[in-house]
Design a protein around this motif. Structure first.
Motif, PDB file in Angstrom:
ATOM      1  N   LYS A   1       5.725   0.062   6.496  1.00  0.00           N
ATOM      2  CA  LYS A   1       5.789  -0.167   5.048  1.00  0.00           C
ATOM      3  C   LYS A   1       4.532   0.351   4.352  1.00  0.00           C
ATOM      4  N   ASN A   2       3.411   0.345   5.065  1.00  0.00           N
ATOM      5  CA  ASN A   2       2.189   0.934   4.516  1.00  0.00           C
ATOM      6  C   ASN A   2       2.220   2.447   4.697  1.00  0.00           C
ATOM      7  N   HIS A   3       1.537   3.140   3.813  1.00  0.00           N
ATOM      8  CA  HIS A   3       1.505   4.599   3.912  1.00  0.00           C
ATOM      9  C   HIS A   3       0.393   5.077   4.838  1.00  0.00           C
TER      10      HIS A   3
ATOM     11  N   ASP B   1      -4.574   1.081  15.049  1.00  0.00           N
ATOM     12  CA  ASP B   1      -4.194   0.663  16.411  1.00  0.00           C
ATOM     13  C   ASP B   1      -3.186  -0.488  16.393  1.00  0.00           C
ATOM     14  N   LYS B   2      -3.440  -1.435  15.514  1.00  0.00           N
ATOM     15  CA  LYS B   2      -2.581  -2.618  15.458  1.00  0.00           C
ATOM     16  C   LYS B   2      -1.126  -2.237  15.163  1.00  0.00           C
ATOM     17  N   GLU B   3      -0.936  -1.275  14.259  1.00  0.00           N
ATOM     18  CA  GLU B   3       0.424  -0.837  13.917  1.00  0.00           C
ATOM     19  C   GLU B   3       1.000   0.056  15.017  1.00  0.00           C
TER      20      GLU B   3
ATOM     21  N   PHE C   1       7.660  -3.115   9.045  1.00  0.00           N
ATOM     22  CA  PHE C   1       8.453  -1.906   9.268  1.00  0.00           C
ATOM     23  C   PHE C   1       9.856  -1.998   8.699  1.00  0.00           C
ATOM     24  N   LYS C   2      10.424  -0.812   8.444  1.00  0.00           N
ATOM     25  CA  LYS C   2      11.848  -0.702   8.158  1.00  0.00           C
ATOM     26  C   LYS C   2      12.396   0.365   9.111  1.00  0.00           C
ATOM     27  N   VAL C   3      13.579   0.110   9.665  1.00  0.00           N
ATOM     28  CA  VAL C   3      14.236   1.109  10.511  1.00  0.00           C
ATOM     29  C   VAL C   3      15.496   1.546   9.781  1.00  0.00           C
ATOM     30  N   ILE C   4      15.594   2.847   9.516  1.00  0.00           N
ATOM     31  CA  ILE C   4      16.700   3.367   8.691  1.00  0.00           C
ATOM     32  C   ILE C   4      17.421   4.492   9.428  1.00  0.00           C
ATOM     33  N   LEU C   5      18.668   4.723   9.027  1.00  0.00           N
ATOM     34  CA  LEU C   5      19.376   5.883   9.558  1.00  0.00           C
ATOM     35  C   LEU C   5      18.835   7.134   8.889  1.00  0.00           C
ATOM     36  N   ASP C   6      18.632   8.183   9.677  1.00  0.00           N
ATOM     37  CA  ASP C   6      18.210   9.489   9.162  1.00  0.00           C
ATOM     38  C   ASP C   6      19.396  10.131   8.441  1.00  0.00           C
ATOM     39  N   VAL C   7      19.155  10.685   7.231  1.00  0.00           N
ATOM     40  CA  VAL C   7      20.262  11.308   6.480  1.00  0.00           C
ATOM     41  C   VAL C   7      20.641  12.692   7.015  1.00  0.00           C
ATOM     42  N   GLY C   8      19.793  13.236   7.866  1.00  0.00           N
ATOM     43  CA  GLY C   8      20.116  14.530   8.499  1.00  0.00           C
ATOM     44  C   GLY C   8      20.024  14.383  10.002  1.00  0.00           C
ATOM     45  N   PRO C   9      20.902  13.560  10.580  1.00  0.00           N
ATOM     46  CA  PRO C   9      20.730  13.162  11.984  1.00  0.00           C
ATOM     47  C   PRO C   9      20.955  14.288  12.999  1.00  0.00           C
ATOM     48  N   ALA C  10      20.170  14.232  14.072  1.00  0.00           N
ATOM     49  CA  ALA C  10      20.380  15.151  15.191  1.00  0.00           C
ATOM     50  C   ALA C  10      21.612  14.729  15.974  1.00  0.00           C
ATOM     51  N   THR C  11      21.822  13.429  16.035  1.00  0.00           N
ATOM     52  CA  THR C  11      22.974  12.886  16.770  1.00  0.00           C
ATOM     53  C   THR C  11      23.455  11.619  16.052  1.00  0.00           C
ATOM     54  N   ARG C  12      24.570  11.092  16.532  1.00  0.00           N
ATOM     55  CA  ARG C  12      25.137   9.864  15.983  1.00  0.00           C
ATOM     56  C   ARG C  12      24.171   8.701  16.218  1.00  0.00           C
ATOM     57  N   GLY C  13      23.692   8.111  15.121  1.00  0.00           N
ATOM     58  CA  GLY C  13      22.804   6.958  15.226  1.00  0.00           C
ATOM     59  C   GLY C  13      21.318   7.276  15.099  1.00  0.00           C
ATOM     60  N   HIS C  14      20.977   8.558  14.934  1.00  0.00           N
ATOM     61  CA  HIS C  14      19.560   8.959  14.768  1.00  0.00           C
ATOM     62  C   HIS C  14      18.917   8.123  13.653  1.00  0.00           C
ATOM     63  N   ALA C  15      17.832   7.446  14.009  1.00  0.00           N
ATOM     64  CA  ALA C  15      17.173   6.541  13.067  1.00  0.00           C
ATOM     65  C   ALA C  15      15.675   6.820  13.024  1.00  0.00           C
TER      66      ALA C  15
ATOM     67  N   MET D   1       0.856  -1.203   0.000  1.00  0.00           N
ATOM     68  CA  MET D   1       0.000   0.000   0.000  1.00  0.00           C
ATOM     69  C   MET D   1       0.889   1.250   0.000  1.00  0.00           C
ATOM     70  N   GLY D   2       1.378   1.606  -1.175  1.00  0.00           N
ATOM     71  CA  GLY D   2       2.260   2.759  -1.274  1.00  0.00           C
ATOM     72  C   GLY D   2       1.526   3.976  -1.770  1.00  0.00           C
ATOM     73  N   GLU D   3       2.133   5.132  -1.592  1.00  0.00           N
ATOM     74  CA  GLU D   3       1.551   6.377  -2.089  1.00  0.00           C
ATOM     75  C   GLU D   3       2.534   6.942  -3.095  1.00  0.00           C
ATOM     76  N   LYS D   4       2.031   7.244  -4.283  1.00  0.00           N
ATOM     77  CA  LYS D   4       2.875   7.744  -5.356  1.00  0.00           C
ATOM     78  C   LYS D   4       3.602   9.004  -4.877  1.00  0.00           C
ATOM     79  N   ASP D   5       4.880   9.120  -5.228  1.00  0.00           N
ATOM     80  CA  ASP D   5       5.678  10.294  -4.879  1.00  0.00           C
ATOM     81  C   ASP D   5       5.996  10.442  -3.385  1.00  0.00           C
ATOM     82  N   CYS D   6       5.724   9.401  -2.580  1.00  0.00           N
ATOM     83  CA  CYS D   6       6.092   9.484  -1.165  1.00  0.00           C
ATOM     84  C   CYS D   6       7.471   8.861  -1.000  1.00  0.00           C
ATOM     85  N   ILE D   7       8.425   9.684  -0.562  1.00  0.00           N
ATOM     86  CA  ILE D   7       9.816   9.220  -0.441  1.00  0.00           C
ATOM     87  C   ILE D   7       9.949   8.070   0.564  1.00  0.00           C
ATOM     88  N   PHE D   8       9.190   8.138   1.659  1.00  0.00           N
ATOM     89  CA  PHE D   8       9.306   7.077   2.670  1.00  0.00           C
ATOM     90  C   PHE D   8       8.630   5.778   2.208  1.00  0.00           C
TER      91      PHE D   8
END
Ligand code: 5GP
Ligand code: ZN
Length: 136
Positions: A46-48, A57-59, A27-41, A1-8
């Motif tokens: 996966k659904n939009h 609620d379940k999610e 779910f996917k857990v990724i590193l943030d490309v503009g982190p506040a600190t070392r390891g910011h994720a 269930m994706g949304e067109k043009d949604c980067i995430f």
């Protein structure tokens, strides 16, 4: 269930690469490309869902369990001194990507970041009014 043009959506579903720390069917857990600190994720479903209001609620239950697991793992591996969970909803609240995500932010003594606010000074009457608005 994706949304067109949604980067995430594209990152969560593997169309765009990311530094992935964890992945399961929801779910996917990724590193943030503009982190506040070392390891910011970021935890991405996966659904939009645009925000917390749309998150089923379940999610919502699963996302907090995953946050707890990731916080423990990252604290052990990174040796951070504290940990913030941050979750923004709406432009006014600082949301810039409109696909629900939960920030996992390891904190270090003297990391120089502030995730705070300037406290207001409401009267007891103002607090009582707000309580009534929300609860009645
Ligand atoms: P928000 O302000 O919406 O709560 O947070 C959005 C976060 O997503 C920001 O911390 C930003 O650095 C991060 N971000 C934006 N685009 C990308 C991207 O393409 N890849 C990754 N890994 N993070 C992103
Ligand atoms: Zn999306």
């Amino acid at each position: 269930m994706g949304e067109k043009d949604c980067i995430f959506c594209k990152i969560a579903n593997g169309e765009i690469p990311s530094k992935t720390l964890y992945e399961d069917e929801d779910f996917k857990v990724i590193l943030d490309v503009g982190p506040a600190t070392r390891g910011h994720a970021l935890i991405l479903p996966k659904n939009h869902y645009a925000n917390l209001y749309e998150l089923p609620d379940k999610e919502a239950v699963k996302v907090m369990l995953l946050a707890k697991k990731m916080a423990a793992l990252m604290t052990e591996k990174l040796g951070c001194d504290g940990f913030n969970l941050v979750q923004n909803n709406g432009k006014a609240a600082g949301q810039t990507v409109f696909h629900f995500h939960l920030h996992l932010i390891p904190r270090y003594k003297e990391d120089g970041q502030t995730l705070g606010w300037k406290p207001l000074e409401p009267t007891q009457e103002e607090l009582e009014d707000i309580k009534k608005i929300i609860t009645e």
